[in-house]
Design an enzyme around this catalytic site. Structure first.
Site, PDB file in Angstrom:
ATOM      1  N   GLY A 159      -5.337  87.608  31.235  1.00  0.00           N
ATOM      2  CA  GLY A 159      -4.898  88.108  32.525  1.00  0.00           C
ATOM      3  C   GLY A 159      -3.533  87.637  32.945  1.00  0.00           C
ATOM      4  N   ASP A 160      -2.826  86.907  32.084  1.00  0.00           N
ATOM      5  CA  ASP A 160      -1.482  86.438  32.421  1.00  0.00           C
ATOM      6  C   ASP A 160      -0.671  86.327  31.133  1.00  0.00           C
ATOM      7  OD1 ASP A 160       0.740  85.203  33.839  1.00  0.00           O
ATOM      8  OD2 ASP A 160      -0.705  84.553  35.352  1.00  0.00           O
TER       9      ASP A 160
END
Length: 449
Positions: free
Chosen positions: A252-253
């Site tokens: 997610g990053d």
């Protein structure tokens, strides 16, 4: 259940073609992994010998701590291998020790408990001055090591599962008291190898070597949902001689983000990240594929990223800093990159990231020079690039060479946005902004003509 993560079919096909081309073009696979030799451990113990039960229900914290205590105090010649057999081993966080190998068999899962109330705290990193998310200390990483040498985490693609969902929900609800735990963190350590392991659902950053040297991360798979907050893949931080190769990351990053401390605390600590190699990494992220910063106050230099495959991502290559950061970002080379379905191909920005407190010095401006981006090919890229420096600290020596970022149809914003930047461009399509096409700046790309 087979825990081995499988690539999406189109990624597998492209990956195969990419490596086949690379292999026949160069004759052999280049690697930096020799900076840390893999150790053979003649002394071996099983976690089962210490009473561990892999039923997914029994909490095995005492077994892991007892096994590592034994390794630490018996000090067998050449170190000891701790074998984790197939099964799901629930445990609280634990510390590793020097001269050991944590070996996960195929089908072995080391799974974090979700007991956030009893999770141990550690001091904030001195180069950050506080927890990255909350003031004060921070929750200890699930698997932790401080002041160690000669440590290996490897196996047969067993899984380290952070069960991060409970932590992500606390972040979303604003109920965190301290900064979430990383999945694996090594501090002040050297001679570290992490290979052939799957990392799943980290509460925060996945693999975080900080104040380390001679670190190899190779043949790992790192996965978390695309909406999981701050689940960076691998974040070398104020570390040197780091080799990251042959891995798949979908989180997610940022997939890989090179860091070195936060504002006035990073400036005071003054330990740069240097000699970082990132090679043959594939993955997707709503944020960046390859990133430097934004916490780079101790300086980042001599970074090479090559043979990178990105898809369904926010930004391909992102070099980011801000006022108050200080430090330097220099001699960064990113080459041989393929990206598909990416919002922005290249972004170099001087306005990214928050501050630890209001004591940062707004006159502490970052020095960004010598950024080389070459041999980059992208399809379905919404915006080619944005390179925006700072008025009182322009970014200089930017070289764009042999870059083709195309593929979107219909109305588009201008392909490039530039300000407070100087450099040169060679064979770039779409053609970049005027600041990068001045004949006076051709020396920025002199070695690529």
């Amino acid at each position: 259940m087979n825990t081995m993560f499988r690539f999406p079919p189109f990624v597998s096909i492209f990956f195969f073609c990419f490596f086949f081309w690379f292999h026949i073009s160069f004759g052999h696979l280049i690697t930096c992994s020799g900076i840390v030799p893999m150790r053979y451990r003649s002394d071996k113990v099983s976690i089962a010998d210490f009473g561990a039960v892999g039923d997914g229900k029994t909490v095995n914290t005492k077994a892991f701590r007892a096994a590592i205590f034994r390794i630490q105090h018996l000090r067998r010649r050449g170190g000891t291998l701790l074998y984790v057999p197939p099964g799901v081993y629930l445990t609280e966080s634990f510390n590793l020790t020097s001269h050991m190998t944590l070996y996960l068999a195929r089908g072995a899962v080391i799974r974090a408990t979700q007991d956030t109330w009893n999770w141990p705290l550690v001091a904030p990193l001195p180069s950050y001055g506080r927890g990255r998310e909350r003031p004060g200390g921070r929750y200890m990483s699930f698997i932790h090591g401080d002041g160690l040498q000669d440590v290996v985490i490897t196996g047969e693609n067993g899984t380290i599962d952070g069960q991060g969902g409970v932590w992500w929900n606390m972040w979303r609800q604003g109920s965190l008291q301290f900064t979430r735990p990383n999945l694996v963190e090594f501090m002040n350590s050297r001679g570290i190898i992490i290979s052939n392991v799957i990392f799943r659902d980290s509460p925060f950053w996945n693999i975080h070597p900080v104040y380390c040297r001679n670190v190899v991360v190779r043949y790992v798979t790192i996965v978390a949902p695309s909406d999981s907050p701050n689940t960076d893949g691998i974040d070398p931080d104020s570390s040197s001689n780091v080799c990251i190769e042959d891995s798949f990351i979908s989180t997610g990053d940022d997939l890989v983000a090179v860091k070195s401390g936060w504002d006035e605390y990073g400036i005071a600590y003054g330990r740069p990240s240097s000699h970082i190699t990132i090679r043959r990494v594939t993955g997707s992220s709503p944020f960046a594929g390859i990133a430097v910063g934004s916490e780079a106050s101790g300086g980042v230099e001599n970074v090479l990223a090559e043979n990178i495959v990105l898809y369904n991502s926010g930004i391909g290559v992102n070099i980011k800093t801000n006022i108050g950061r200080g430090g330097f970002i220099r001699n960064i080379t990113v080459t041989q990159v393929f990206m598909e379905n990416v919002r922005t191909g290249i972004k170099i920005a001087g306005d990214t990231g928050d501050h630890p407190d209001n004591r940062f010095n707004p006159n502490a401006l970052p020095y960004v020079k010598g950024i080389t981006l070459k041999n980059i090919w992208g399809v379905r890229v919404q915006q080619a690039g944005s390179i925006q420096g700072l008025k009182n600290a322009p970014f200089t020596g930017i070289c764009l060479s042999k870059i083709n970022l195309h593929g979107m149809t219909g109305p588009r914003s201008p392909p490039w946005k530039c300000s407070d930047v100087s450099g040169a461009a060679i064979e770039v399509s779409p053609w970049p902004c005027a600041q990068l096409t001045s004949p006076q700046q051709s020396d920025s790309c002199a070695s690529h003509i």
